[in-house]
Design a protein around this motif. Structure first.
Motif, PDB file in Angstrom:
ATOM      1  N   ARG A  85       0.820  -1.217   0.000  1.00 23.64           N
ATOM      2  CA  ARG A  85       0.000   0.000   0.000  1.00 23.64           C
ATOM      3  C   ARG A  85       0.852   1.264   0.000  1.00 23.64           C
ATOM      4  NH1 ARG A  85      -2.017   3.870   3.411  1.00 23.64           N
ATOM      5  NH2 ARG A  85      -4.115   4.632   2.911  1.00 23.64           N
ATOM      6  N   TYR A  86       2.031   1.191   0.605  1.00 21.20           N
ATOM      7  CA  TYR A  86       2.834   2.398   0.776  1.00 21.20           C
ATOM      8  C   TYR A  86       3.861   2.610  -0.336  1.00 21.20           C
ATOM      9  CZ  TYR A  86       0.798   3.769   5.181  1.00 21.20           C
ATOM     10  OH  TYR A  86      -0.082   4.223   6.135  1.00 21.20           O
ATOM     11  N   TRP A  95       9.215   2.809   7.303  1.00 16.98           N
ATOM     12  CA  TRP A  95       8.111   2.576   8.249  1.00 16.98           C
ATOM     13  C   TRP A  95       7.601   3.848   8.920  1.00 16.98           C
ATOM     14  CZ3 TRP A  95       5.528  -1.731   7.948  1.00 16.98           C
ATOM     15  CH2 TRP A  95       6.158  -2.856   7.403  1.00 16.98           C
ATOM     16  N   ARG A  97       7.470   6.876   7.095  1.00  6.61           N
ATOM     17  CA  ARG A  97       7.132   7.818   6.022  1.00  6.61           C
ATOM     18  C   ARG A  97       5.619   7.803   5.827  1.00  6.61           C
ATOM     19  NH1 ARG A  97      10.315   5.722   2.273  1.00  6.61           N
ATOM     20  NH2 ARG A  97      12.099   6.820   3.132  1.00  6.61           N
ATOM     21  N   ARG A  99       1.630   8.377   4.765  1.00  6.58           N
ATOM     22  CA  ARG A  99       0.774   8.552   3.598  1.00  6.58           C
ATOM     23  C   ARG A  99      -0.630   8.820   4.122  1.00  6.58           C
ATOM     24  NH1 ARG A  99      -0.308   4.145  -1.288  1.00  6.58           N
ATOM     25  NH2 ARG A  99      -1.999   5.294  -2.298  1.00  6.58           N
ATOM     26  N   THR A 103       1.546   6.504   9.119  1.00  3.32           N
ATOM     27  CA  THR A 103       2.775   5.817   8.738  1.00  3.32           C
ATOM     28  C   THR A 103       2.514   4.320   8.559  1.00  3.32           C
ATOM     29  OG1 THR A 103       3.431   5.333  11.016  1.00  3.32           O
ATOM     30  CG2 THR A 103       4.150   7.453  10.083  1.00  3.32           C
ATOM     31  N   PRO A 104       3.356   3.644   7.774  1.00  2.00           N
ATOM     32  CA  PRO A 104       3.233   2.185   7.660  1.00  2.00           C
ATOM     33  C   PRO A 104       3.347   1.483   9.010  1.00  2.00           C
ATOM     34  CG  PRO A 104       4.744   3.038   6.003  1.00  2.00           C
ATOM     35  CD  PRO A 104       4.416   4.183   6.910  1.00  2.00           C
ATOM     36  N   GLN A 107       0.010   1.809  10.761  1.00  2.00           N
ATOM     37  CA  GLN A 107      -1.028   0.987  10.136  1.00  2.00           C
ATOM     38  C   GLN A 107      -0.808  -0.496  10.413  1.00  2.00           C
ATOM     39  OE1 GLN A 107      -2.062   0.142   5.641  1.00  2.00           O
ATOM     40  NE2 GLN A 107      -3.194   1.925   6.369  1.00  2.00           N
TER      41      GLN A 107
END
Length: 240
Positions: A85-86, A95, A97, A99, A103-104, A107
């Motif tokens: 997804r990222y 991890w 950064r 969106r 962040t990843p 999530q």
């Protein structure tokens, strides 16, 4: 304009070098100094990303601990989905950064905790229904060891064995969840409206052109209603 003396030129040059060094450090590592968090790439393991140990309690469900081991097992299953997804910037700092403001790392943690709580709700329900004796992680690990011992004995004796000779914990968790879903779904079916009227109404709702006649589709329609009702109830229990 005041001219720079040789000393001031040297000081200015040193400042430029320091600034360049900081920029280079950020570019290479994803952090601004030695006190920042580790600049993890997308390939980092889930334990490192989430900062969890197997024995710690992450949350509870109806008084039952949901442990780091359970969250990490769920995270390992969800990791590829989150990375996909990222996007493709998979290097240092991946991890952290964001969106859309998330962040990843965040999530992955939220999804993994949610999945672990859902599985705990399943196991607690199974315990209440008398299908298992213990909903804890230690009990799950004991079940896994016992199942693998049974399989090893079957292989040694030359007895036919469906599936793999030995389960890892990830495969066994999926198999066990499916078994409990099936058993709980059958029990829960007794509480549902599965009358002919309801079955026919659902068939008419979902049947498309070219669909088999109701008599042929009836069993499938009934099973779909059971699965739908069971999954809705399981999610409701997990959210309670």
């Amino acid at each position: 304009m005041r001219s720079l003396t040789p000393g001031r030129w040297a000081a200015a040059g040193a400042a430029v070098l320091v600034l360049a060094g900081v920029v280079l450090l950020i570019a290479l590592t994803g952090r601004a100094g030695p006190d920042g968090p580790p600049p993890l790439t997308a390939s980092a393991g889930v334990a490192e990303v989430l900062g969890l140990t197997p024995t710690q309690t992450v949350t509870t469900f109806r008084g039952e601990p949901v442990t780091g081991a359970e969250v990490l097992r769920a995270a390992a299953e969800l990791r590829a989905e989150v990375i996909s997804r990222y996007g493709t910037r998979l290097g240092p700092g991946f991890w952290d950064r964001p969106r859309d403001g998330v962040t990843p790392r965040r999530q992955l943690r939220e999804k993994a905790v949610g999945a672990a709580v859902l599985d705990k709700a399943r196991r607690v329900w199974a315990r209440e229904a008398g299908l298992i004796g213990d909903a804890g992680e230690q009990a799950f690990q004991r079940e896994l060891r016992e199942e693998n011992a049974r399989r090893a004995a079957a292989v040694a004796a030359g007895r036919p064995l469906p599936g793999v000779p030995e389960y890892d914990e990830f495969t066994y968790a999926r198999v066990r969840a499916a078994e409990l879903d099936s058993a709980l779904g059958k029990l829960f079916a007794a509480t549902l409206d599965l009358s002919e009227k309801r079955l026919r109404a659902r068939y008419e709702q979902v049947a498309t052109q070219g669909a088999p006649p109701y008599e042929q589709a009836r069993a499938g329609v009934r099973q779909a209603l059971i699965i739908e009702g069971y999954q809705k109830e399981l999610r409701a229990r997990a959210a309670a």
